[in-house]
Motif scaffolding. Sequence first.
Motif, PDB file in Angstrom:
ATOM      1  N   ALA A 113       0.779  -1.205   0.166  1.00  0.00           N
ATOM      2  CA  ALA A 113      -0.061   0.006   0.113  1.00  0.00           C
ATOM      3  C   ALA A 113       1.042   1.396   0.003  1.00  0.00           C
ATOM      4  O   ALA A 113       0.413   2.331  -0.309  1.00  0.00           O
ATOM      5  N   GLN A 114       2.011   1.100   0.158  1.00  0.00           N
ATOM      6  CA  GLN A 114       2.962   2.435   0.158  1.00  0.00           C
ATOM      7  C   GLN A 114       3.465   2.636  -1.274  1.00  0.00           C
ATOM      8  O   GLN A 114       3.854   3.693  -1.560  1.00  0.00           O
ATOM      9  N   ILE A 115       2.994   1.992  -2.424  1.00  0.00           N
ATOM     10  CA  ILE A 115       3.291   2.233  -3.610  1.00  0.00           C
ATOM     11  C   ILE A 115       1.971   2.425  -4.160  1.00  0.00           C
ATOM     12  O   ILE A 115       0.911   1.632  -4.430  1.00  0.00           O
ATOM     13  N   VAL A 116       1.485   3.729  -4.474  1.00  0.00           N
ATOM     14  CA  VAL A 116       0.205   4.145  -5.164  1.00  0.00           C
ATOM     15  C   VAL A 116       0.072   4.434  -6.595  1.00  0.00           C
ATOM     16  O   VAL A 116       1.057   4.694  -7.055  1.00  0.00           O
ATOM     17  N   ASP A 117      -1.099   4.570  -7.130  1.00  0.00           N
ATOM     18  CA  ASP A 117      -1.107   4.622  -8.647  1.00  0.00           C
ATOM     19  C   ASP A 117      -1.261   5.977  -8.951  1.00  0.00           C
ATOM     20  O   ASP A 117      -1.353   6.125 -10.371  1.00  0.00           O
ATOM     21  N   ALA A 118      -1.359   7.039  -8.183  1.00  0.00           N
ATOM     22  CA  ALA A 118      -1.522   8.497  -8.474  1.00  0.00           C
ATOM     23  C   ALA A 118      -1.166   9.324  -7.565  1.00  0.00           C
ATOM     24  O   ALA A 118      -0.703   8.995  -6.352  1.00  0.00           O
ATOM     25  N   ALA A 119      -0.548  10.539  -7.707  1.00  0.00           N
ATOM     26  CA  ALA A 119      -0.159  11.699  -7.079  1.00  0.00           C
ATOM     27  C   ALA A 119      -1.111  11.622  -5.871  1.00  0.00           C
ATOM     28  O   ALA A 119      -2.209  11.943  -6.275  1.00  0.00           O
ATOM     29  N   GLY A 120      -0.600  11.787  -4.729  1.00  0.00           N
ATOM     30  CA  GLY A 120      -1.663  12.012  -3.270  1.00  0.00           C
ATOM     31  C   GLY A 120      -2.646  10.963  -3.329  1.00  0.00           C
ATOM     32  O   GLY A 120      -3.466  11.123  -2.486  1.00  0.00           O
ATOM     33  N   GLY A 121      -2.550   9.953  -3.883  1.00  0.00           N
ATOM     34  CA  GLY A 121      -3.540   8.697  -3.905  1.00  0.00           C
ATOM     35  C   GLY A 121      -3.532   7.741  -2.716  1.00  0.00           C
ATOM     36  O   GLY A 121      -2.303   7.664  -2.017  1.00  0.00           O
ATOM     37  N   THR A 122      -4.483   7.032  -2.562  1.00  0.00           N
ATOM     38  CA  THR A 122      -4.227   5.899  -1.637  1.00  0.00           C
ATOM     39  C   THR A 122      -4.436   4.706  -2.097  1.00  0.00           C
ATOM     40  O   THR A 122      -4.394   3.655  -1.474  1.00  0.00           O
ATOM     41  N   THR A 123      -4.709   4.543  -3.523  1.00  0.00           N
ATOM     42  CA  THR A 123      -5.143   3.333  -4.304  1.00  0.00           C
ATOM     43  C   THR A 123      -3.736   2.540  -4.570  1.00  0.00           C
ATOM     44  O   THR A 123      -2.881   3.015  -5.247  1.00  0.00           O
ATOM     45  N   THR A 124      -3.574   1.248  -4.057  1.00  0.00           N
ATOM     46  CA  THR A 124      -2.446   0.365  -4.134  1.00  0.00           C
ATOM     47  C   THR A 124      -2.204   0.373  -5.850  1.00  0.00           C
ATOM     48  O   THR A 124      -3.116  -0.100  -6.459  1.00  0.00           O
ATOM     49  N   PHE A 125      -0.888   0.661  -6.081  1.00  0.00           N
ATOM     50  CA  PHE A 125      -0.767   0.087  -7.795  1.00  0.00           C
ATOM     51  C   PHE A 125      -1.062  -1.109  -8.075  1.00  0.00           C
ATOM     52  O   PHE A 125      -0.540  -1.999  -7.451  1.00  0.00           O
TER      53      PHE A 125
END
Length: 526
Positions: A183-195
């Motif tokens: 969860a520390q790697i996200v799919d958008a700037a400032g986002g919370t969704t895991t890549f």
Amino acid sequence: MSSILTNNSAMVALQTLKSVNSNLQQTQSEISTGKAVASAKDNSAVWAISKVMESDVKGFKGIQESLSLGESTVAVARNASETVTDLLTDIKGKIVAAQEENVDREKIQTDINALRDQIGAVVGAAQFNGLNLVQGTDEVNILSSLDRTGSGNVSASNIRVDRQDLTSTSGVNGVGTGNDLSAQIVDAAGGTTTFAGSNLVNTGNSAVISFDSTNGFDTGDTVSITVGNQTVSWTAGADDQSGDVGRDALLGSLQALDLEGVTFTSAAGAAEGDIVVTSTRSFESLDLSVALGGANAGDGDAYFSAINGDAQVGTAVEEATIDQRAEEVFFTTAAAPSEGNSYQASIAGTAYFYTAGAGETMEDVARGLKTAIDAAGIEGVTTQVAINDSTGEVSLKVDNSSATTLAFATAAADGGEASGGLFGLDAIDVTSNEGADSALDNIETLIQNSIDAAASFGSAQGRIETQSTFIGSLVDSLKSGIGTLVDADMEEASARLQALQVQQQLATQSLSIANQAPQNILSLFR
């Protein structure tokens, strides 16, 4: 009344003589030992305080030795870090030279290999009494003080020196063990969704400028299209009423810009009136806007109708952004990596990882992953690290310019073993264009790591020197304080000795006189 049984005068004289002799003995002891309080019987309270302080002095002298040893150890590590920095700077010079294609890159690579081997020799030899601070990650504590409270409790204080690992080891991947940190790697700037993963493709991204096929142009109508800070314009004349005329004129002007990584085409089929703008720029988005002027500038059904289907309604300007071709993953700002946290990027099913060390940041993680991917030399794959100036959020961009689509995924978990601070140094290879390009970027990270290490050791050495100086002054102050408590005042003792010697003589004569007094009674019986 005189008595031959009780001689009061003699007793008084004897007591006086005893007192004088006692004082004289004490004064002679002060003169011979130099101390007013030489034992507990002289002054138990002062003697106890002095002994505690003397034990502290002994302890602080031991601390001075510890600080001297620690300072020497840190000095060796600092010198090693500075030497490594100089050698890395020399490697950078070789890498810069390799950017030119008309050079013998093989010979340059040979020089780089020699410098790299020298760095390994410096790091391996940078030890003092067996302790090497430029290898490993465990901190080292140097005894710096003994802290005594008012209640008499004593605790030791230490100066912590963080090891700065300047090895080029890859560490141990922690993915698959311990806690899941994906969860520390996200799919958008400032986002919370895991890549969630994606595909790396070379086709680029497009935007479509649509024109209304039912409306033509009026004389004087204008269209301006701005792409990447380059603007083309067209103004309709009396004979330019057809929408195709304006579209074709704008298309030709856009193609004439010859923008790198950007193509302009006319859409085929039912949407043949559209202009398709395609960007294959790896790490740069492309801004696009259309501005209208003239009679139809504010009409909702004007000759220009939309960008990417976003219809123009009541405005003379429509804007859009074409995303970069590269896939970008972001590292959360809500947490910092801990030692042993391992971050992984998988490309075409092969995992490349970087494991964080103590005190590292998400920027270190992103650069470590970049180095790991670059070191693999995957055909067509290039990387870049970006940092948001306002939020500090770090991202890793991965691009694929090859004809092969590559699957891309990420993962993270704890339980790993930290990678070395010069991770990626062994993989520098300037014999190819791609290798020379990636080496130029990665060498900056390595140089910064060695600079940070030297700065850290320099700061620690300065603190140790300051503490050592303070301990020396403190020992002197404690000795002075002890002397104030127990040392004899020799001038006073000398004067008192002479006075007591006179008093002793007088007391002796007084006792002699007192002892003669009973003999005077004999004269009464003659």
